[in-house]
Design an enzyme around this catalytic site. Structure first.
Site, PDB file in Angstrom:
ATOM      1  CB  SER A  37      -0.958  -0.035   1.196  1.00 55.70           C
ATOM      2  OG  SER A  37      -1.971   0.911   1.068  1.00 55.70           O
ATOM      3  CG  ASP A  95      -6.859  -2.353  -4.078  1.00 54.43           C
ATOM      4  OD1 ASP A  95      -7.649  -1.918  -3.221  1.00 54.43           O
ATOM      5  OD2 ASP A  95      -5.621  -2.273  -3.970  1.00 54.43           O
ATOM      6  CG  HIS A 147      -5.602  -2.509  -0.046  1.00 54.30           C
ATOM      7  ND1 HIS A 147      -4.931  -1.882  -1.059  1.00 54.30           N
ATOM      8  CD2 HIS A 147      -5.023  -2.074   1.108  1.00 54.30           C
ATOM      9  CE1 HIS A 147      -3.989  -1.100  -0.556  1.00 54.30           C
ATOM     10  NE2 HIS A 147      -4.022  -1.208   0.759  1.00 54.30           N
TER      11      HIS A 147
END
Length: 483
Positions: free
Chosen positions: A307, A381, A415
């Protein structure tokens, strides 16, 4: 937010991120004639001054309220459960707090020398009303560098400790790993920390310097003092998750986990206006420290993150190519113009801080990246700041500049990654990348084939990788929907 107790007590919390100011108010919900008063007024990023949070007890209806403790006097006491951050590391505690006078009595504290202990839950919650102190019962956890977490009951008034679990070591192959919380300094004087891990049985005199994987995630601060505060404990057990970088200890790597990368903006200065500079100097300090110790080979240091850590990874390869031989970036965002109304803790818009958005975007510096980079992303995502197209477009920019790069899209994943096939594939892709570009130091000229080193793939559920576009195995372009 509000934490409720009863008709005479509730705590109201307010905070403002821009200044890191946080306040806790005491209110009496059923007493209009009692004015609210401030209980705590402090900086949320000053962990050394954190007084802790009130413990909750479960009611007969299954809800949770603040636990009030009776000490056989007129005062109202709460139990404050704190992490106890200190310059030597966290020392969790439990305080008996007099809400009327503000006085505290420490009734339990973690061992400081060998173990790391925490308060997990209040167990004596079957009594309505105030809880007598001599009937207090809490659940605690206890662990050390080498001993995995076990749970205990602490029973008052004699503070008797009863062990209630005896879990076996979850990964005995790594039971003798070496772990140290190291401290070092950035060029501007900010104190930094990191956790250095070395493989079991490592002998520096015989084995020499090792390849290293640096895995981190930047954070923003309003003061250098707060940025330099120590977070975590040197006595914590090393938990290893499904895609943890610590897995590469079994492959002979040194791991530098969580080196602090503070992006500081004091006063009216916006932290991200000097993001790249502070990012690079933090990474330089970390690399210099592990190389100075002689345990890491200076030419075999890889960097990775997930991330915002992936965003960090791409920026470091663009702006600090002298530090790292390759990178692994998972579920990241690389073009900040695609998140124009703010990202992470940046609350200015693209139109208010255009230069900052552009300078922070590794997409805009794709032409500067010369080191191999592996991009991994979930196909679905749903995190608004890291949509899958971020990796797609960054990969196209890298390929357009001839960068050694590979994009892996994981079907059905968001994610984070959940399916066994996805997790195993991420580990396989990452290990192959590290072996080739970190351990063996293969340069771009030594690449075996375009499909092997410079391909865009969609990982299939069966555990393989299906090439998209023409490749050495003869597959022609296949629509992603079919894959």
């Amino acid at each position: 937010g509000i934490s409720w107790c009863d008709e005479s007590l509730a705590l109201v919390y307010e905070s403002w991120y821009k200044t890191r100011k946080t306040r806790t108010w005491v209110v009496a919900p059923d007493k209009k004639d009692v004015s609210p008063c401030i209980l705590f007024d402090r900086s949320s990023e000053d962990v050394y001054s954190d007084p802790g949070s009130p413990m909750l007890r479960r009611t007969a209806m299954g809800t949770y309220v603040i636990a009030k403790v009776n000490k056989q006097d007129e005062s109202t006491y709460l139990l404050l459960n704190g992490m106890g951050a200190t310059p030597e590391g966290n020392v969790p505690f439990l305080d008996l707090f007099d809400i009327n006078t503000g006085s505290k009595e420490r009734i339990w504290e973690s061992d400081k020398e060998k173990y790391f202990e925490t308060v997990v839950a209040l167990m004596s919650d079957k009594i309505d009303g105030d809880l007598p102190l001599d009937q207090l019962k809490i659940l605690t956890s206890k662990e050390s560098k080498t001993e995995n977490t076990q749970y205990y009951l602490q029973i008052w008034p004699e503070k008797k400790q009863v062990q209630i679990t005896n879990f076996p070591h979850p990964y005995p192959q790594l039971a003798s790993l070496y772990k140290e919380m190291i401290r070092y300094q950035r060029k501007d004087g900010v104190q930094l920390t990191a956790k250095l891990y070395l493989p079991p049985g490592y002998d520096q005199s015989k084995d020499g310097p090792l390849p290293c994987l640096v895995w981190s995630y930047p954070g923003e601060f309003k003061s250098k003092d707060a940025a330099g505060q120590v977070r975590g404990s040197p006595n914590e057990f090393s938990g290893i998750g499904a895609t943890s970088p610590l897995l590469w200890l079994a492959r002979g790597f040194a791991i530098l986990s969580g080196p602090t990368i503070p992006i500081v903006g004091e006063g009216d200065v916006e932290a991200n206006d000097s993001y790249v500079e502070q990012l690079v100097t933090s990474a330089e300090a970390a690399v210099e420290e592990v190389v100075r110790r002689g345990v890491v080979h200076p030419d075999k240091i890889a960097v990775g993150g997930h991330s915002y850590g992936a965003f960090m990874t791409a920026n470091l390869l663009a702006h600090a190519p002298h530090l790292f031989c390759c990178g692994i970036a998972r579920s990241g965002a690389y073009n900040r113009t695609l998140t124009p109304f703010g990202f992470q803790n940046e609350d200015r818009t693209l139109w208010e801080a255009t230069n900052t958005y552009v300078e922070m975007s590794p997409f805009m510096s794709a032409n500067k990246i010369k080191r191999p980079i592996l991009l991994i992303h979930g196909e679905q995502d749903n995190n608004s700041g890291t949509l899958t197209m971020q990796s797609d477009r960054f990969f196209n920019a890298l390929k357009g500049h001839g960068v050694q790069s590979r994009l892996v899209i994981l079907p059905f994943e968001s994610h984070g990654y959940s399916a066994r096939e996805s997790i195993m594939h991420v580990l396989w892709e990452s290990d192959r990348w590290l072996q080739k570009y970190c351990v063996n130091g293969t340069s771009k000229a030594d690449s075996e084939t375009a499909a092997d080193g410079e391909s865009k793939t969609l990982a299939a559920s069966g555990g393989g990788a299906a090439p998209e576009g023409l490749s050495s195995d003869g597959f022609s372009s296949i629509p992603r929907s079919l894959l």
